[in-house]
Design an enzyme around this catalytic site. Structure first.
Site, PDB file in Angstrom:
ATOM      1  N   ASP A   1       6.409   9.154   1.868  1.00 52.53           N
ATOM      2  CA  ASP A   1       6.704   8.612   0.546  1.00 52.53           C
ATOM      3  C   ASP A   1       5.444   8.815  -0.313  1.00 52.53           C
ATOM      4  OD1 ASP A   1       7.602   6.729  -1.537  1.00 52.53           O
ATOM      5  OD2 ASP A   1       6.162   5.358  -0.602  1.00 52.53           O
TER       6      ASP A   1
ATOM      7  N   ASP B   1       4.474   6.891  -3.733  1.00 58.18           N
ATOM      8  CA  ASP B   1       3.862   5.682  -4.305  1.00 58.18           C
ATOM      9  C   ASP B   1       3.588   4.621  -3.248  1.00 58.18           C
ATOM     10  OD1 ASP B   1       4.070   6.089  -7.440  1.00 58.18           O
ATOM     11  OD2 ASP B   1       5.887   6.886  -6.530  1.00 58.18           O
TER      12      ASP B   1
HETATM   13 MG   LIG Z   1       6.428   3.661  -1.857  1.00 59.23          MG
END
Ligand SMILES: [Mg+2]
Length: 225
Positions: free
Chosen positions: A22, A24
């Site tokens: 992922d 962020d």
């Molecule tokens: Mg995230």
């Protein structure tokens, strides 16, 4: 391949492992939408929505569209400005180098934005990445997302798509994330790692890392850390 995604094809080699992160609060220390919203004077409001979405309390797509609406009217120059503020998580270069040295590939799939992720992906030498795009008209953000939103299902699809493209069996894939929209790809992966994650993610992951250093993933894969 949709126009909303950036792919670098890597020929016909077969990779040993696929690691998908992922973006962020995993690859990056920041939630990029919050840095963008700060430029629009809406950081507090957007951070609250992000927190609830990552805990799984809100529909991701709806909440993303709501957050992006706060960006309406920002000049496109905001990408450069905010890009300079984004901090890559400790240990990322070591993780990428370690996976590459073992004949593996690294992908990043993000509910964030290509406009910010592209320079980071190039700089880090990532093999694949996929994110949303923001609509810009006459040099100004319209507050809309271009095309279908990269949500939890799209993240899982990206992992399986890259695995097939690289000749990696799904069992040889690793998914690393922190938020509720990472759970679907974590279910598809052979090994799932919760990285400084929300409670729902910690509860479902195979492994939990609480130290903010992604090079800690290497020994978990049997690679040099
Ligand atoms: Mg995230």
């Amino acid at each position: 391949m949709t126009p909303a995604e950036h792919e670098r094809t890597s020929g016909h080699r077969t990779a040993s492992v696929l690691v998908v992160l992922d973006a962020d609060s995993t690859l990056l220390q920041d939630e990029v939408i919050e840095l963008l919203a700060e430029e629009a004077g809406a950081r507090t409001e957007v951070a609250e929505i992000t927190e609830r979405a990552m805990r799984g309390e809100l529909d991701f797509e709806e909440s993303l569209r709501e957050r992006v609406r706060t960006l309406e009217g920002l000049p496109a120059s905001v990408f450069q400005h905010v890009g300079e503020r984004i901090r890559v998580t400790e240990g990322v270069p070591e993780l990428v180098a370690g996976v590459h040295a073992a004949g593996g590939v690294v992908g990043v799939v993000s509910g964030g934005f290509h406009e910010l992720l592209d320079p980071i992906g190039e700089r880090l030498g990532l093999d694949h990445w996929r994110a949303n795009r923001l609509v810009v008209e006459d040099g100004v953000l319209t507050g809309e997302v271009d095309g279908p939103v990269v949500d939890a299902a799209a993240k899982a699809q990206a992992l399986l798509f890259w695995a097939a493209a690289e000749g990696v069996h799904p069992r040889q894939t690793v998914a690393i994330g922190d938020g509720a929209n990472d759970l679907r790809m974590m279910e598809e992966a052979g090994l799932s790692v919760a990285f400084n994650a929300k409670p729902a993610v910690r509860a479902q992951a195979d492994l939990v890392i609480d130290h903010p250093d992604l090079s800690q993933v290497l020994p978990l894969l049997g690679l040099r850390g």
